[in-house]
Design a protein around this motif. Structure first.
Motif, PDB file in Angstrom:
ATOM      1  N   THR A 158      -4.147 -12.467  19.635  1.00  0.00           N
ATOM      2  CA  THR A 158      -5.720 -11.878  19.451  1.00  0.00           C
ATOM      3  C   THR A 158      -6.331 -12.044  20.999  1.00  0.00           C
ATOM      4  N   GLY A 159      -5.455 -12.530  21.952  1.00  0.00           N
ATOM      5  CA  GLY A 159      -6.392 -12.669  23.329  1.00  0.00           C
ATOM      6  C   GLY A 159      -6.959 -14.008  23.579  1.00  0.00           C
ATOM      7  N   SER A 160      -6.745 -14.820  22.403  1.00  0.00           N
ATOM      8  CA  SER A 160      -7.336 -15.943  22.914  1.00  0.00           C
ATOM      9  C   SER A 160      -5.982 -17.094  22.493  1.00  0.00           C
ATOM     10  N   LYS A 161      -6.208 -17.946  23.392  1.00  0.00           N
ATOM     11  CA  LYS A 161      -4.855 -18.965  23.560  1.00  0.00           C
ATOM     12  C   LYS A 161      -5.413 -20.446  23.487  1.00  0.00           C
ATOM     13  N   ILE A 162      -4.730 -21.308  22.918  1.00  0.00           N
ATOM     14  CA  ILE A 162      -4.810 -22.748  23.033  1.00  0.00           C
ATOM     15  C   ILE A 162      -3.547 -23.348  23.374  1.00  0.00           C
ATOM     16  N   HIS A 163      -3.806 -24.477  24.061  1.00  0.00           N
ATOM     17  CA  HIS A 163      -2.522 -25.107  24.607  1.00  0.00           C
ATOM     18  C   HIS A 163      -2.555 -26.687  24.416  1.00  0.00           C
ATOM     19  N   ILE A 164      -1.390 -27.037  23.676  1.00  0.00           N
ATOM     20  CA  ILE A 164      -1.331 -28.378  23.283  1.00  0.00           C
ATOM     21  C   ILE A 164      -0.451 -29.380  24.379  1.00  0.00           C
ATOM     22  N   SER A 165      -1.103 -30.475  24.530  1.00  0.00           N
ATOM     23  CA  SER A 165      -0.228 -31.250  25.572  1.00  0.00           C
ATOM     24  C   SER A 165       1.269 -31.559  25.091  1.00  0.00           C
ATOM     25  N   LYS A 166       2.207 -31.108  26.174  1.00  0.00           N
ATOM     26  CA  LYS A 166       3.500 -31.113  25.800  1.00  0.00           C
ATOM     27  C   LYS A 166       4.108 -32.487  26.431  1.00  0.00           C
ATOM     28  N   VAL A 167       3.533 -33.286  26.690  1.00  0.00           N
ATOM     29  CA  VAL A 167       4.150 -34.632  27.162  1.00  0.00           C
ATOM     30  C   VAL A 167       4.795 -35.349  26.132  1.00  0.00           C
ATOM     31  N   TYR A 168       5.935 -35.621  26.360  1.00  0.00           N
ATOM     32  CA  TYR A 168       6.924 -36.421  25.563  1.00  0.00           C
ATOM     33  C   TYR A 168       6.223 -37.946  25.330  1.00  0.00           C
ATOM     34  N   GLN A 178      -7.226 -17.526  15.199  1.00  0.00           N
ATOM     35  CA  GLN A 178      -7.135 -16.741  16.388  1.00  0.00           C
ATOM     36  C   GLN A 178      -5.830 -16.954  17.145  1.00  0.00           C
ATOM     37  N   ALA A 179      -5.615 -18.244  17.302  1.00  0.00           N
ATOM     38  CA  ALA A 179      -4.276 -18.806  17.940  1.00  0.00           C
ATOM     39  C   ALA A 179      -3.972 -19.929  17.296  1.00  0.00           C
ATOM     40  N   SER A 180      -2.814 -20.250  17.772  1.00  0.00           N
ATOM     41  CA  SER A 180      -2.054 -21.702  17.354  1.00  0.00           C
ATOM     42  C   SER A 180      -1.007 -22.265  18.657  1.00  0.00           C
ATOM     43  N   ASP A 181      -1.010 -23.549  18.421  1.00  0.00           N
ATOM     44  CA  ASP A 181       0.262 -24.363  19.253  1.00  0.00           C
ATOM     45  C   ASP A 181       0.783 -25.323  18.899  1.00  0.00           C
ATOM     46  N   GLU A 182       2.063 -25.634  18.941  1.00  0.00           N
ATOM     47  CA  GLU A 182       2.502 -26.946  18.573  1.00  0.00           C
ATOM     48  C   GLU A 182       2.643 -27.924  19.622  1.00  0.00           C
ATOM     49  N   SER A 183       2.718 -28.952  19.240  1.00  0.00           N
ATOM     50  CA  SER A 183       2.883 -30.126  20.128  1.00  0.00           C
ATOM     51  C   SER A 183       4.391 -30.556  20.488  1.00  0.00           C
ATOM     52  N   GLN A 184       4.483 -31.376  21.740  1.00  0.00           N
ATOM     53  CA  GLN A 184       6.031 -31.908  21.630  1.00  0.00           C
ATOM     54  C   GLN A 184       6.128 -32.742  20.545  1.00  0.00           C
ATOM     55  N   ARG A 185       7.479 -33.167  20.355  1.00  0.00           N
ATOM     56  CA  ARG A 185       7.764 -33.989  19.297  1.00  0.00           C
ATOM     57  C   ARG A 185       7.559 -35.464  19.711  1.00  0.00           C
ATOM     58  N   ILE A 186       7.107 -36.174  18.671  1.00  0.00           N
ATOM     59  CA  ILE A 186       6.796 -37.562  19.047  1.00  0.00           C
ATOM     60  C   ILE A 186       7.550 -38.471  18.082  1.00  0.00           C
ATOM     61  N   VAL A 187       8.342 -39.323  18.881  1.00  0.00           N
ATOM     62  CA  VAL A 187       9.362 -40.416  17.966  1.00  0.00           C
ATOM     63  C   VAL A 187       8.624 -41.707  17.963  1.00  0.00           C
ATOM     64  N   LEU A 188       8.661 -41.680  16.407  1.00  0.00           N
ATOM     65  CA  LEU A 188       7.923 -43.156  15.876  1.00  0.00           C
ATOM     66  C   LEU A 188       9.239 -44.155  15.749  1.00  0.00           C
ATOM     67  N   THR A 189       9.073 -45.104  16.250  1.00  0.00           N
ATOM     68  CA  THR A 189      10.116 -46.353  15.812  1.00  0.00           C
ATOM     69  C   THR A 189       9.280 -47.446  15.360  1.00  0.00           C
ATOM     70  N   VAL A 190       9.945 -47.974  14.083  1.00  0.00           N
ATOM     71  CA  VAL A 190       9.280 -49.064  13.269  1.00  0.00           C
ATOM     72  C   VAL A 190      10.073 -50.369  13.619  1.00  0.00           C
ATOM     73  N   GLN A 191       9.580 -51.161  14.007  1.00  0.00           N
ATOM     74  CA  GLN A 191      10.263 -52.409  14.375  1.00  0.00           C
ATOM     75  C   GLN A 191       9.862 -53.539  13.177  1.00  0.00           C
ATOM     76  N   PRO A 192      10.987 -54.268  12.738  1.00  0.00           N
ATOM     77  CA  PRO A 192      10.862 -55.070  11.674  1.00  0.00           C
ATOM     78  C   PRO A 192       9.524 -56.302  12.115  1.00  0.00           C
ATOM     79  N   SER A 193       8.930 -56.743  11.246  1.00  0.00           N
ATOM     80  CA  SER A 193       7.572 -57.692  11.603  1.00  0.00           C
ATOM     81  C   SER A 193       8.371 -59.295  11.499  1.00  0.00           C
ATOM     82  N   GLU A 194       7.682 -59.884  12.352  1.00  0.00           N
ATOM     83  CA  GLU A 194       8.152 -61.672  12.605  1.00  0.00           C
ATOM     84  C   GLU A 194       7.945 -61.905  11.209  1.00  0.00           C
TER      85      GLU A 194
END
Length: 1021
Positions: free
Chosen positions: A809-819, A926-942
């Motif tokens: 469409t001529g319109s573009k958006i940009h998502i942060s690609k920071v890992y 009009q436009a769409s963009d995907e982010s970089q993959r975000i890794v979620l790690t779950v630690q056991p609670s104390e």
């Protein structure tokens, strides 16, 4: 008064009958029997209950011990006998014979003097109670045997006709009143035969001759005289050869019992006297007189004369024809005719008689050809033996006498079948023609039949000269009614027609033509024979079942041919054809259809729809079964059964003549081969945002018939690495069903299916947006509707891929690609952010979709924050732990509440830009963009103290149960304290009470003492 007593006694009798009183009876005594002879004592029981067969026990009370019972024998117990009687019982010298269930006889084969005593018969109780008599007694007295019989043993040689006298002495010395009987016997054949009674003087002083001596006794030839007290004389005036043998005298002693019956108690026989008799010589010879030539039909008499012999001989004569005995007459005049001569004598055609003491006659009233031959007579002189048979003394035969007949004018007879065939098939017509030659004359005919494996002819039918028809016994039966026809073609030709032959009609047929001539008592006859064979229809009957299509496709048509093979195919015999079917898994054949010989069609009830799609055709020896629209339940074994009937069965209703069953033929109904082909080429469609588009499913070829198609559309999103998602399905019944991911109202409005033609289907997608991008394909299935209403899948094909893309469409958006990586603690909240690199156009709105991919799981959409602020969750269960919001113009946040270990994984977002489009004021992606993959790690609670407690099951159980245990112990302690306090209180109260009683007692004693002192003082004053 007498009438009252009579009525009372009658009612007493009825009462006794109704009660059923048991009563045992024995033979009335005393019984006198001689030593060494048998005795039988009867015992009977009536009025009993229980089994019909009663048991009996015999005992005796001997004169030496009248009160002591000595057991003899029992029907119930083999060990019943005492020692003194056991050997005699075991050797069957003493035994019990059962006459009926309630009656027996005690037998003692040889009486001894010690057997004298009182005998008791006892019956064990089988009644519900004791009522009546259970035993009865009688006295037996054994007396000495004083009977004697004597006769001198001699040997006499006498001539026939001489007299004979024999003396027998018989006496007795019995103290009781008894009678004597004396009998003379003759024994022949050296004692091997039974003795013949000559004459006897009975116990009643009557003379009784034996059966063979009755006539001679009446004539005075045999006598018995009593010459004194003990002397008896036998006199025979004229001895006969039958008197030869051994003669002896038998004396019997009889006594009358208390029941007034006479019983013999002793019997003696004298020595035997041998008597030899020389028959007188009376020679003779035999002549036969007869004319040698006779005309047919004239009478013939043969006379047999005896020349010589003695005075009044006893003669028997026999007649022989061609060396075979045909008639016999014994000395008593009894005739014995052989074979056909007995029948001829009964019809008055032949007579055997005795003209005088020495003349026999054989007379044939009408001589026929069968009487031609050699005749001879034989005469024998006989005497009657003691057994009643005739003993031949001498035998003579006459010379042969030859009898010839004057030959009449001969006729020729020809017997043949109408078609010159002597073998016919069962049920086929058989016509016999009998033609006589010679001069024209009134003739009669008799038809005879000699069945196969038989020698005795059977009369079929006869036609007299007067035209009267006579049927034989077998052929005149109702079963043969109308099956035999007799005809006369002309004066010399006779016809026998069997309209429908059977196997039993095989054999030899005889035609006997007879002619009655003048002055003759018997007809002239001529005979001719012919052999006829009736062949069984079943002998050559075969049935074959054929099909050109043992493998049949479902809904196709197949046919079965039942072919009858027989050697009589040219005969138009009626057939009944039965088609049978055995389904898979069954052991029984069921009837499908039966076409009877009279054209009736009978449908079976096994396959209810079978009649609607079946066509049956039949010719003379062939039947075809045509089955349309084959169904799977018609898979199985087929066979046909053929029954052959006689040609006249339609009118006579007769059973089938033969039957045969074909071999089973298996028909397998299989699914047809699918011809479905779908376009497998791939393509790419690029469309504008918010526009409508169509994706085609093109069918290149398909099967024909009662088939329907099922169309299924699948979608694979471009942003998610997941399996194919089913959009919708239009089944074979044209029912549309949406997939689980497309079941919302918004999704149902977006996707539609349309059948453009039978070869083209389209998927309509309305308002294409960013998330509609991906790959599409269709799956096509062919379904066949069977006759029982069930659908069967034939095959399926998948189309090629159609990739749907949005035009830029001529319109573009940009998502942060920071890992990014996020660490979270279990049971804590965590926030995952997705940021735009720039704030973008102020007139734009944004939507965000969050995705997650966990280990060993496919990608899933978690939540969608629409541009208008509405939240759409991927699953209903995600509504509580997830929250999605926009924290700033450039930041989007996914917050997870109370994360669990399974929430660990890879997260990402997709942001789409929306702007108003055109005059409709419609928001368009009009436009769409995907982010970089975000890794979620779950630690056991104390672990905390409460968590440690909850994590340890034994500790948790201890903490839960400990308060209850302490409470119970405290309660027990309180109860014990309360009990002890109460006990102490009770003891204290009892002690105080005793103390009070002791104080009261002491005070009372003081008062008494003081009173006494006062009294003493008063007395002193």
């Amino acid at each position: 008064m007498a009438r009252v007593l009579c009525v009372a006694s009658f009612f007493l009798f009825l009462t006794k009958l109704s009660i059923g009183q048991r009563e045992v009876t024995v033979q009335k005594g005393p019984l006198f029997r001689a030593e060494g002879y048998p005795v039988s004592i009867g015992c009977n029981v009536t009025g009993y209950q229980g089994p019909s067969e009663q048991h009996f026990q015999w005992s005796v009370y001997l004169p030496t011990a009248p009160t002591r019972e000595v057991q003899i024998v029992s029907t119930k117990d083999v060990t019943f006998s005492y020692a003194m009687y056991a050997p005699r019982v075991q050797s069957r010298e003493i035994y019990v014979e059962r006459i009926q269930g309630n009656s027996v006889l005690l037998h003692i084969s040889e009486l001894q003097m010690k057997d004298t005593g009182e005998y008791e018969c006892h019956t064990p109780n089988t009644d519900g109670k004791y009522y009546g008599s259970y035993s009865a007694k009688t006295n037996l007295i054994v007396i000495p045997d004083t009977l004697s019989a004597t006769m001198s043993s001699q040997t006499f040689s006498k001539e026939e006709g001489e007299p004979l006298e024999l003396i027998c002495k018989a006496s007795k010395a019995t103290a009781q009143h008894t009678h004597l009987s004396v009998t003379w016997y003759l024994m022949q054949d050296g004692g091997r035969s039974q003795a013949t009674r000559i004459i006897s003087l009975s116990k009643d002083f009557m003379l009784i001759p034996g059966p063979l001596y009755t006539e001679r006794f009446a004539a005075g030839d045999v006598r018995l005289d009593k010459l004194g007290v003990t002397t008896y004389r036998l006199s025979i005036e004229k001895l006969q050869p039958s008197d030869q043998g051994q003669l002896f005298c038998e004396a019997m002693e009889w006594i009358q019992d208390p029941d007034e019956t006479w019983t013999f108690i002793a019997k003696k026989q004298t020595d035997q006297t041998t008597l030899r008799i020389q028959p007188s010589v009376r020679d003779f010879h035999v002549n036969i007189t007869a004319e040698s030539t006779f005309a047919e039909g004239k009478p013939l008499e043969l006379i047999c004369l005896v020349v010589g012999s003695g005075r009044d001989p006893q003669l028997q004569g026999s007649w022989f024809f061609n060396g075979i005995e045909i008639a016999h007459m014994d000395a008593g005049g009894v005739q014995d005719l052989k074979k056909d001569y007995k029948e001829r004598a009964s019809q008055g055609q032949l007579q055997v008689s005795r003209l005088g003491p020495k003349a026999f006659s054989l007379k044939i009233f009408a001589v026929g050809p069968e009487d031609t031959g050699t005749y001879r007579c034989a005469v024998a002189e006989v005497v009657r033996t003691q057994t009643g048979s005739w003993q031949v003394l001498q035998r003579r035969q006459s010379p042969d006498s030859h009898v010839h007949l004057k030959k009449p004018a001969a006729r020729s007879v020809v017997l043949s079948t109408k078609n010159k065939q002597q073998a016919v098939w069962e049920g086929e017509e058989l016509t016999l023609l009998c033609k006589a030659g010679g001069a024209e004359s009134p003739l009669s005919v008799i038809w005879w039949h000699i069945p196969q494996d038989q020698t005795q002819p059977e009369l079929v039918a006869a036609i007299g000269q007067d035209g009267i028809v006579q049927l034989g016994a077998s052929y005149g039966a109702p079963s043969y009614h109308g099956n035999i026809r007799l005809g006369k073609v002309n004066w010399a030709t006779f016809q026998l027609e069997i309209t429908s032959t059977t196997i039993t009609d095989s054999g030899m047929y005889e035609c006997r033509v007879s002619e009655r001539t003048q002055n003759q008592a018997r007809d002239l006859s001529w005979t001719q024979k012919i052999s006829v064979t009736v062949k069984s229809l079943e002998s050559s009957l075969q049935v074959r079942l054929m099909s050109r299509q043992p493998q049949v496709r479902l809904t196709n048509t197949f046919d079965l041919s039942c072919i009858v093979v027989a050697n009589y195919s040219d005969l138009k015999v009626p057939l009944t054809v039965t088609w049978q079917f055995q389904p898979v898994g069954s052991q029984v054949f069921h009837q499908l259809i039966r076409i009877t010989h009279d054209g009736t069609i009978e449908w079976g009830d096994f396959l209810s729809h079978f009649q609607k799609k079946t066509k049956v055709s039949r010719s003379s020896f062939r039947s075809q079964l045509l089955i349309h629209d084959a169904a799977e339940e018609e898979t199985g074994m087929y066979q046909c059964k053929v029954e052959v009937y006689g040609r006249n069965s339609l009118h006579t209703n007769s059973p089938s003549r033969a039957s045969a069953v074909s071999h089973p033929l298996r028909i397998a109904v299989t699914l047809p081969e699918s011809k479905l082909r779908v376009d497998s080429s791939s393509q790419v469609q690029e469309v504008s945002v918010n526009s409508n588009t169509d994706i085609e499913c093109n069918i290149l070829s398909r099967s024909f018939g009662n088939l329907q198609l099922a169309i299924i559309w699948y979608f694979s999103p471009i942003y998610i690495n997941s399996s194919w998602l089913k959009i919708l399905e239009m089944d074979q019944n044209s029912v549309v069903k949406y997939g689980d991911e497309f079941h919302t109202p918004q999704r149902k409005q977006k996707f539609h299916i349309e059948k453009v033609s039978q070869y083209l289907f389209q998927l309509h997608i309305l308002n294409v947006e960013d998330r509609d991008q991906g790959k599409y394909r269709c799956a096509v299935e062919e379904w066949l509707l069977s006759t029982n209403g069930t659908w069967r899948k034939l095959g399926g094909e998948k189309s090629g891929l159609t990739e749907l893309k949005l035009k830029p469409t001529g319109s573009k958006i940009h998502i942060s690609k920071v890992y990014q990586t996020e660490n979270a603690t279990e049971h804590r909240d965590v926030a995952i952010r997705c940021s735009l690199e720039s704030s973008g156009n102020s007139a734009s709105l944004y939507s965000v979709t969050w995705y997650r991919n966990r280990e060993n799981s496919r990608s899933e959409m978690l939540v969608h924050l629409q541009h208008d602020g509405l939240l759409e969750y991927g699953a209903e269960g995600l509504r509580r732990p997830l929250h999605c919001y926009r924290s700033s113009p450039t930041d989007f946040v996914l917050k997870l509440h109370q994360v669990e270990m399974e929430d660990a994984g890879i997260y990402w977002c997709r942001v789409a830009e929306w702007q108003l489009h055109g005059h409709s004021s419609k928001w368009v992606n009009q436009a769409s963009d995907e982010s970089q993959r975000i890794v979620l790690t779950v630690q056991p609670s104390e672990p905390t103290f409460p968590s440690r407690i909850c994590s340890s099951a034994p500790l948790l159980y201890f903490l839960l149960t400990c308060p209850f245990v302490l409470f119970i112990l405290l309660l027990i302690a309180l109860l014990c304290l309360f009990w002890k306090t109460r006990r102490l209180s009770t003891l204290s109260f009892n002690a105080q009470k005793e103390k009070a009683l002791w104080v009261d007692s002491k005070g009372a004693g003081g008062r008494i003492t003081k009173g006494r002192d006062d009294e003493e003082e008063d007395e002193g004053n």
